[in-house]
Design a protein around this motif. Structure first.
Motif, PDB file in Angstrom:
ATOM      1  N   THR A   1       0.829  -1.256   0.004  1.00 30.10           N
ATOM      2  CA  THR A   1       0.191   0.400   0.174  1.00 30.10           C
ATOM      3  C   THR A   1       0.904   1.883   0.325  1.00 30.10           C
ATOM      4  O   THR A   1       0.422   2.008  -0.570  1.00 30.10           O
ATOM      5  CB  THR A   1      -0.914  -0.195   1.807  1.00 30.10           C
TER       6      THR A   1
ATOM      7  N   ALA B   1       1.950   2.089  -3.491  1.00 30.38           N
ATOM      8  CA  ALA B   1       1.542   2.297  -4.189  1.00 30.38           C
ATOM      9  C   ALA B   1       1.036   3.482  -4.334  1.00 30.38           C
ATOM     10  O   ALA B   1       0.594   4.383  -4.854  1.00 30.38           O
ATOM     11  CB  ALA B   1       0.058   1.184  -4.685  1.00 30.38           C
ATOM     12  N   SER B   2       0.825   4.297  -2.554  1.00 30.04           N
ATOM     13  CA  SER B   2       0.575   5.394  -2.705  1.00 30.04           C
ATOM     14  C   SER B   2       1.832   6.163  -3.147  1.00 30.04           C
ATOM     15  O   SER B   2       1.174   7.571  -3.457  1.00 30.04           O
ATOM     16  CB  SER B   2       0.003   5.156  -1.151  1.00 30.04           C
TER      17      SER B   2
ATOM     18  N   ILE C   1       3.322   5.589  -5.366  1.00 27.78           N
ATOM     19  CA  ILE C   1       3.759   5.569  -7.623  1.00 27.78           C
ATOM     20  C   ILE C   1       2.445   6.909  -7.615  1.00 27.78           C
ATOM     21  O   ILE C   1       2.581   7.110  -8.734  1.00 27.78           O
ATOM     22  CB  ILE C   1       3.790   4.160  -7.630  1.00 27.78           C
ATOM     23  N   GLY C   2       1.115   6.657  -7.259  1.00 27.41           N
ATOM     24  CA  GLY C   2       0.250   7.093  -7.414  1.00 27.41           C
ATOM     25  C   GLY C   2       0.225   8.585  -7.040  1.00 27.41           C
ATOM     26  O   GLY C   2      -0.239   9.159  -7.907  1.00 27.41           O
TER      27      GLY C   2
ATOM     28  N   LEU D   1      -0.565   1.188 -14.469  1.00 24.97           N
ATOM     29  CA  LEU D   1      -0.019   1.751 -12.828  1.00 24.97           C
ATOM     30  C   LEU D   1      -0.709   2.865 -11.934  1.00 24.97           C
ATOM     31  O   LEU D   1      -0.892   2.549 -10.687  1.00 24.97           O
ATOM     32  CB  LEU D   1       1.535   1.919 -13.145  1.00 24.97           C
TER      33      LEU D   1
ATOM     34  N   SER E   1      -2.714   1.879  -9.087  1.00 28.08           N
ATOM     35  CA  SER E   1      -1.692   2.254  -7.734  1.00 28.08           C
ATOM     36  C   SER E   1      -3.391   2.239  -6.493  1.00 28.08           C
ATOM     37  O   SER E   1      -3.445   2.083  -5.237  1.00 28.08           O
ATOM     38  CB  SER E   1      -1.616   3.861  -8.174  1.00 28.08           C
TER      39      SER E   1
END
Length: 309
Positions: A28, A31-32, A34-35, A288, A292
């Motif tokens: 997580t 993902a946070s 990258i997002g 991606l 994310s």
């Protein structure tokens, strides 16, 4: 001292359960990051992008279909290469991500507002109001989202003048995506509202004569926002994918307004002629971004759903 500082930091984090659970999930966190980086790059695209893909005067057809800069024949001025019009693909990706996020965010926001309104009404008042709202929701959910969007786009093209299709295309797709998402929000809000209206604080508010709108806004609404936040986060990825799908099919964002879907559609025409970067980079960016958002949405569901704790 360093060990004491480490233990003190862990203790402070442990006292904040939400932060502790977030940092305990490396997937997580990644993902946070990258997002978040993609969102920031898209929001500040005019400052980050080395070229302006909307400036037709700056385009040079001699720079068309250049490979990425690390390929033989690539130009360092165009990091990810160029398209058939000579536009810098990296800049187009930044602006395209910005458009996709804007369409997805507005669509989900409108769907949440619509679903909250009708879900609160149906769950609190019940009876005839509940029956009407839920039948509309049931009918809406029998149609796939893409079919609804295609239907709305076709009707709008038949009603609107031809010279206004491209100008209003973004509003049409936002309306179509919102219309396909709001039933899920309404069903969730209705179920949560039916539980909350039996709580003692709601019954007490009714006894002392507080009007229904105030009860819904002050007492019921704050207690149903948790599940709505999860649905909104997950459906943000769905909306972005929906925009990309419709744009790929040629009924979404026009080619003059680059989005991830239009970039993939344009690049698909060059897939078998050797210019694979035109479809690979937009496709990877879309994957991606959606991945994310979905990972963060899954984490929120695990945190906010009491059954999963």
């Amino acid at each position: 001292m360093a060990i004491e500082h480490t233990f003190g930091l862990r203790a402070r984090i442990a006292r904040r359960p939400l932060l502790y659970r977030f940092l305990s999930s490396p997937l997580t966190v990644i993902a946070s990051i990258i997002g978040g980086m993609m969102v920031l790059a898209a929001v500040f695209a005019p400052l980050v992008a080395p070229h302006d893909p909307f400036d037709v005067a700056s385009l040079d057809l001699l720079n068309s279909l250049l490979p990425p800069s690390w390929y033989v024949g690539g130009d360092p001025a165009f990091l990810l290469g160029t398209d058939d019009q000579g536009r810098d693909l990296f800049s187009a990706l930044l602006y395209g991500t910005r458009t996709s996020l804007m369409v997805g965010g507005i669509s989900v926001g409108a769907a949440v507002l619509l679903g909250l309104f009708f879900g609160l009404l149906a769950g609190y008042f019940g009876g005839f109001t509940d029956a009407v709202v839920m039948r509309v929701v049931d009918i809406q959910m029998t149609f796939p989202a893409i079919m609804v969007a295609l239907l709305i786009d076709g009707v709008s093209r038949g009603i609107l003048p031809a010279d206004q299709h491209d100008q209003l295309a973004i509003f049409v797709i936002i309306f179509a995506l919102s219309l396909s998402i709001w039933p899920q929000v309404a069903r969730t809000v209705r179920a949560s509202t039916m539980v909350q209206r039996q709580r003692d604080y709601v019954l007490a508010a009714q006894v002392i004569g507080i009007r229904a709108p105030l009860i819904l806004i002050r007492h019921v609404l704050p207690n149903v926002l948790g599940p709505v936040l999860v649905i909104a986060t997950i459906n943000l990825g769905v909306a972005i994918l929906g925009e990309a799908t419709l744009s790929f099919l040629g009924v979404g964002i026009p080619a003059s307004e680059p989005s991830l879907g239009t970039l993939i559609r344009v690049g698909n025409g060059f897939l078998f002629s050797g210019e694979r970067w035109l479809v690979v980079f937009p496709g990877v960016t879309l994957a991606l971004l959606v991945l994310s958002v979905n990972l963060v949405g899954d984490w929120l569901r695990d945190v906010l759903d009491p059954k999963l704790r």
